[in-house]
Scaffold this motif. Structure first.
Motif, PDB file in Angstrom:
ATOM      1  N   GLY A 159      -9.926 -65.005 -11.829  1.00 18.54           N
ATOM      2  CA  GLY A 159      -8.929 -65.844 -11.180  1.00 18.54           C
ATOM      3  C   GLY A 159      -9.164 -67.326 -11.334  1.00 18.54           C
ATOM      4  N   ASN A 160      -9.859 -67.733 -12.387  1.00 14.59           N
ATOM      5  CA  ASN A 160     -10.140 -69.153 -12.617  1.00 14.59           C
ATOM      6  C   ASN A 160      -9.124 -69.757 -13.581  1.00 14.59           C
ATOM      7  OD1 ASN A 160     -12.496 -69.547 -10.983  1.00 14.59           O
ATOM      8  ND2 ASN A 160     -13.661 -68.358 -12.475  1.00 14.59           N
ATOM      9  N   THR A 161      -9.228 -71.079 -13.770  1.00 15.88           N
ATOM     10  CA  THR A 161      -8.320 -71.802 -14.648  1.00 15.88           C
ATOM     11  C   THR A 161      -8.364 -71.226 -16.062  1.00 15.88           C
ATOM     12  OG1 THR A 161      -8.671 -73.826 -13.369  1.00 15.88           O
ATOM     13  CG2 THR A 161      -7.726 -74.071 -15.575  1.00 15.88           C
ATOM     14  N   ILE A 162      -7.181 -70.970 -16.631  1.00 16.40           N
ATOM     15  CA  ILE A 162      -7.124 -70.435 -17.994  1.00 16.40           C
ATOM     16  C   ILE A 162      -7.380 -71.565 -18.985  1.00 16.40           C
ATOM     17  CG2 ILE A 162      -5.711 -69.236 -19.686  1.00 16.40           C
ATOM     18  CD1 ILE A 162      -6.508 -67.585 -17.202  1.00 16.40           C
ATOM     19  N   PRO A 163      -8.383 -71.437 -19.847  1.00 18.68           N
ATOM     20  CA  PRO A 163      -8.676 -72.498 -20.819  1.00 18.68           C
ATOM     21  C   PRO A 163      -7.629 -72.538 -21.936  1.00 18.68           C
ATOM     22  CG  PRO A 163     -10.121 -70.620 -21.182  1.00 18.68           C
ATOM     23  CD  PRO A 163      -9.344 -70.316 -19.937  1.00 18.68           C
ATOM     24  N   LYS A 164      -7.103 -73.743 -22.209  1.00 18.63           N
ATOM     25  CA  LYS A 164      -6.068 -73.888 -23.226  1.00 18.63           C
ATOM     26  C   LYS A 164      -6.540 -74.695 -24.433  1.00 18.63           C
ATOM     27  CE  LYS A 164      -2.384 -73.638 -19.762  1.00 18.63           C
ATOM     28  NZ  LYS A 164      -1.217 -74.338 -19.160  1.00 18.63           N
ATOM     29  N   GLY A 165      -7.708 -75.300 -24.325  1.00 18.14           N
ATOM     30  CA  GLY A 165      -8.175 -76.167 -25.394  1.00 18.14           C
ATOM     31  C   GLY A 165      -8.722 -75.463 -26.612  1.00 18.14           C
ATOM     32  N   TRP A 166      -8.845 -74.135 -26.560  1.00 17.00           N
ATOM     33  CA  TRP A 166      -9.395 -73.406 -27.699  1.00 17.00           C
ATOM     34  C   TRP A 166      -8.496 -73.469 -28.926  1.00 17.00           C
ATOM     35  CZ3 TRP A 166     -14.278 -71.973 -28.077  1.00 17.00           C
ATOM     36  CH2 TRP A 166     -15.022 -71.823 -26.915  1.00 17.00           C
ATOM     37  N   TYR A 167      -7.239 -73.874 -28.746  1.00 16.75           N
ATOM     38  CA  TYR A 167      -6.368 -74.055 -29.913  1.00 16.75           C
ATOM     39  C   TYR A 167      -6.899 -75.164 -30.821  1.00 16.75           C
ATOM     40  CZ  TYR A 167      -3.015 -71.187 -27.358  1.00 16.75           C
ATOM     41  OH  TYR A 167      -2.399 -70.153 -26.690  1.00 16.75           O
ATOM     42  N   ASN A 168      -7.715 -76.062 -30.255  1.00 19.88           N
ATOM     43  CA  ASN A 168      -8.240 -77.206 -30.999  1.00 19.88           C
ATOM     44  C   ASN A 168      -9.720 -77.042 -31.326  1.00 19.88           C
ATOM     45  OD1 ASN A 168      -5.687 -78.618 -30.596  1.00 19.88           O
ATOM     46  ND2 ASN A 168      -6.361 -78.917 -28.475  1.00 19.88           N
ATOM     47  N   GLN A 169     -10.221 -75.823 -31.277  1.00 22.74           N
ATOM     48  CA  GLN A 169     -11.653 -75.618 -31.484  1.00 22.74           C
ATOM     49  C   GLN A 169     -12.075 -75.906 -32.921  1.00 22.74           C
ATOM     50  OE1 GLN A 169     -13.087 -71.383 -31.720  1.00 22.74           O
ATOM     51  NE2 GLN A 169     -10.932 -70.920 -31.259  1.00 22.74           N
ATOM     52  N   ILE A 170     -13.370 -76.078 -33.098  1.00 27.41           N
ATOM     53  CA  ILE A 170     -13.942 -76.295 -34.422  1.00 27.41           C
ATOM     54  C   ILE A 170     -13.612 -75.103 -35.328  1.00 27.41           C
ATOM     55  CG2 ILE A 170     -16.133 -76.439 -35.687  1.00 27.41           C
ATOM     56  CD1 ILE A 170     -17.254 -78.069 -33.425  1.00 27.41           C
ATOM     57  N   LYS A 171     -13.250 -75.377 -36.556  1.00 30.58           N
ATOM     58  CA  LYS A 171     -12.852 -74.332 -37.502  1.00 30.58           C
ATOM     59  C   LYS A 171     -14.060 -73.530 -37.981  1.00 30.58           C
ATOM     60  CE  LYS A 171      -8.703 -75.767 -37.054  1.00 30.58           C
ATOM     61  NZ  LYS A 171      -7.797 -75.001 -36.146  1.00 30.58           N
ATOM     62  N   ASN A 172     -13.785 -72.395 -38.598  1.00 34.51           N
ATOM     63  CA  ASN A 172     -14.864 -71.513 -39.061  1.00 34.51           C
ATOM     64  C   ASN A 172     -15.774 -72.212 -40.065  1.00 34.51           C
ATOM     65  OD1 ASN A 172     -14.307 -69.123 -37.615  1.00 34.51           O
ATOM     66  ND2 ASN A 172     -12.698 -68.548 -39.057  1.00 34.51           N
ATOM     67  N   ASP A 173     -17.059 -72.047 -39.852  1.00 35.46           N
ATOM     68  CA  ASP A 173     -18.055 -72.605 -40.767  1.00 35.46           C
ATOM     69  C   ASP A 173     -19.348 -71.807 -40.604  1.00 35.46           C
ATOM     70  OD1 ASP A 173     -19.220 -74.187 -42.675  1.00 35.46           O
ATOM     71  OD2 ASP A 173     -18.787 -76.089 -41.668  1.00 35.46           O
ATOM     72  N   VAL A 174     -20.262 -72.020 -41.526  1.00 36.24           N
ATOM     73  CA  VAL A 174     -21.530 -71.289 -41.539  1.00 36.24           C
ATOM     74  C   VAL A 174     -22.560 -72.006 -40.663  1.00 36.24           C
ATOM     75  CG1 VAL A 174     -23.452 -70.537 -42.999  1.00 36.24           C
ATOM     76  CG2 VAL A 174     -21.099 -70.349 -43.829  1.00 36.24           C
ATOM     77  N   VAL A 175     -23.339 -71.219 -39.930  1.00 36.92           N
ATOM     78  CA  VAL A 175     -24.460 -71.748 -39.149  1.00 36.92           C
ATOM     79  C   VAL A 175     -25.764 -71.389 -39.842  1.00 36.92           C
ATOM     80  CG1 VAL A 175     -25.761 -71.581 -36.997  1.00 36.92           C
ATOM     81  CG2 VAL A 175     -23.259 -71.682 -36.941  1.00 36.92           C
ATOM     82  N   ILE A 176     -26.531 -72.402 -40.183  1.00 32.50           N
ATOM     83  CA  ILE A 176     -27.898 -72.237 -40.687  1.00 32.50           C
ATOM     84  C   ILE A 176     -28.752 -73.241 -39.922  1.00 32.50           C
ATOM     85  CG2 ILE A 176     -29.459 -72.268 -42.670  1.00 32.50           C
ATOM     86  CD1 ILE A 176     -27.067 -71.844 -44.473  1.00 32.50           C
ATOM     87  N   ASN A 177     -29.655 -72.774 -39.094  1.00 33.32           N
ATOM     88  CA  ASN A 177     -30.447 -73.689 -38.266  1.00 33.32           C
ATOM     89  C   ASN A 177     -31.892 -73.224 -38.159  1.00 33.32           C
ATOM     90  OD1 ASN A 177     -28.313 -75.602 -36.718  1.00 33.32           O
ATOM     91  ND2 ASN A 177     -30.397 -75.983 -35.956  1.00 33.32           N
ATOM     92  N   TYR A 178     -32.804 -74.176 -38.329  1.00 35.45           N
ATOM     93  CA  TYR A 178     -34.237 -73.908 -38.200  1.00 35.45           C
ATOM     94  C   TYR A 178     -34.735 -74.664 -36.974  1.00 35.45           C
ATOM     95  CZ  TYR A 178     -39.141 -73.227 -39.551  1.00 35.45           C
ATOM     96  OH  TYR A 178     -40.463 -72.852 -39.577  1.00 35.45           O
ATOM     97  N   GLU A 179     -35.588 -73.991 -36.184  1.00 40.20           N
ATOM     98  CA  GLU A 179     -36.099 -74.616 -34.958  1.00 40.20           C
ATOM     99  C   GLU A 179     -37.601 -74.404 -34.847  1.00 40.20           C
ATOM    100  OE1 GLU A 179     -35.629 -74.127 -30.099  1.00 40.20           O
ATOM    101  OE2 GLU A 179     -33.916 -73.684 -31.428  1.00 40.20           O
ATOM    102  N   LEU A 180     -38.284 -75.428 -34.380  1.00 34.65           N
ATOM    103  CA  LEU A 180     -39.735 -75.382 -34.187  1.00 34.65           C
ATOM    104  C   LEU A 180     -40.064 -76.004 -32.831  1.00 34.65           C
ATOM    105  CD1 LEU A 180     -42.477 -74.712 -35.560  1.00 34.65           C
ATOM    106  CD2 LEU A 180     -42.500 -77.065 -36.398  1.00 34.65           C
ATOM    107  N   THR A 181     -40.813 -75.258 -32.003  1.00 35.52           N
ATOM    108  CA  THR A 181     -41.191 -75.741 -30.676  1.00 35.52           C
ATOM    109  C   THR A 181     -42.697 -75.616 -30.484  1.00 35.52           C
ATOM    110  OG1 THR A 181     -39.066 -75.151 -29.673  1.00 35.52           O
ATOM    111  CG2 THR A 181     -40.915 -75.423 -28.188  1.00 35.52           C
ATOM    112  N   TYR A 182     -43.302 -76.666 -29.965  1.00 33.92           N
ATOM    113  CA  TYR A 182     -44.739 -76.686 -29.678  1.00 33.92           C
ATOM    114  C   TYR A 182     -44.924 -76.915 -28.179  1.00 33.92           C
ATOM    115  CZ  TYR A 182     -49.552 -78.448 -29.406  1.00 33.92           C
ATOM    116  OH  TYR A 182     -50.861 -78.656 -29.069  1.00 33.92           O
ATOM    117  N   GLU A 183     -45.773 -76.098 -27.556  1.00 38.59           N
ATOM    118  CA  GLU A 183     -46.104 -76.275 -26.148  1.00 38.59           C
ATOM    119  C   GLU A 183     -47.624 -76.279 -25.973  1.00 38.59           C
ATOM    120  OE1 GLU A 183     -43.477 -74.477 -22.952  1.00 38.59           O
ATOM    121  OE2 GLU A 183     -43.072 -73.122 -24.628  1.00 38.59           O
TER     122      GLU A 183
END
Length: 243
Positions: A159-183
């Protein structure tokens, strides 16, 4: 009979409360086992907001058998460390501040969703109290990640607000991401309090950034920087981060 670990995790963010993106490799998310499956879900509904990072879920599997994953050759694996090898399927979504508007909201975060398969290795040095997590994400960003359909369905059901902005979403593209974390654990007081320094670098088509900071945990803790198995079957953890 296998023991079941239960935990309650609370995230404390100074000044402002927002939904926080899944970080399954962080030390405060540690599971004291090399074999496990878990499901992680978060949604800004729990913080009564609808902006920026709006929702995400993660299916995660770790197993010594995944040591044979050829992608692991891309990761950092220091000597004298204990390793966890894993795969996860992650889905995340982001929105602009005004989800009811169907106009492009300039100078704001665009509507976007991504779905990715993540390969990762977590290396823990129990002597030096350090932890290095490496990961590679491969996937897609855009309508193919069905973020708009998912958020709309959830908002209709709640019952929340219906989102309408998805018509303007980022177009399809490939995701390639490398991540490195040190603790690095700086301080530990028995099983009740810890302080860690943390540094993260991300490079790729989805995220390219770096961060450095401190995090602290307070509660009943099974330390991720030791070889000791679960001492506490039920964890209560409060976390605060300064980045």
């Amino acid at each position: 009979m296998k023991k079941i670990q239960r935990s309650l995790l609370f995230l404390l963010i100074p000044t402002i409360v927002l939904a926080q993106k899944i970080d399954n490799m962080a030390s405060f998310e540690d599971m004291k086992s090399a074999n496990y499956f878990r499901f992680h879900y978060d949604n800004d509904y729990f913080t009564s907001t609808d902006k920026e990072y709006t929702q995400g879920y993660n299916f995660e599997l770790t197993s010594p058998r995944l040591e044979q994953n050829p992608v692991n050759y891309l990761f950092i694996k220091p000597k004298n460390s204990e390793f966890k090898y894993g795969l996860s399927l992650e889905h995340i979504g982001f929105t602009a501040n005004n989800i009811a508007s169907d106009e492009i909201q300039f100078d704001d975060r665009p509507f976007a969703a991504a779905i990715m398969l993540k390969s990762f290795v977590i290396a823990t040095d129990t002597i030096q109290k350090t932890r290095i997590a490496s990961s590679l994400n491969l996937g897609i960003i855009g309508p193919g990640a069905f973020g708009g359909d998912m958020q709309t369905t959830i908002h209709e059901a709640t019952g929340n607000t219906i989102p309408k902005g998805w018509y303007n979403q980022i177009k399809n593209d490939v995701v390639i991401n490398y991540e490195l974390t040190y603790e690095k654990q700086l301080l530990r007081f028995h099983d009740f309090f810890t302080i860690q320094t943390t540094a993260t670098a991300r490079l790729g088509t989805l995220f390219t950034n770096a961060s450095f900071g401190l995090n602290a945990t307070l509660g009943i803790i099974n330390s991720p920087f030791t070889s000791v198995k679960n001492k506490n079957r039920f964890n209560y953890i409060f976390i605060t981060s300064l980045l």
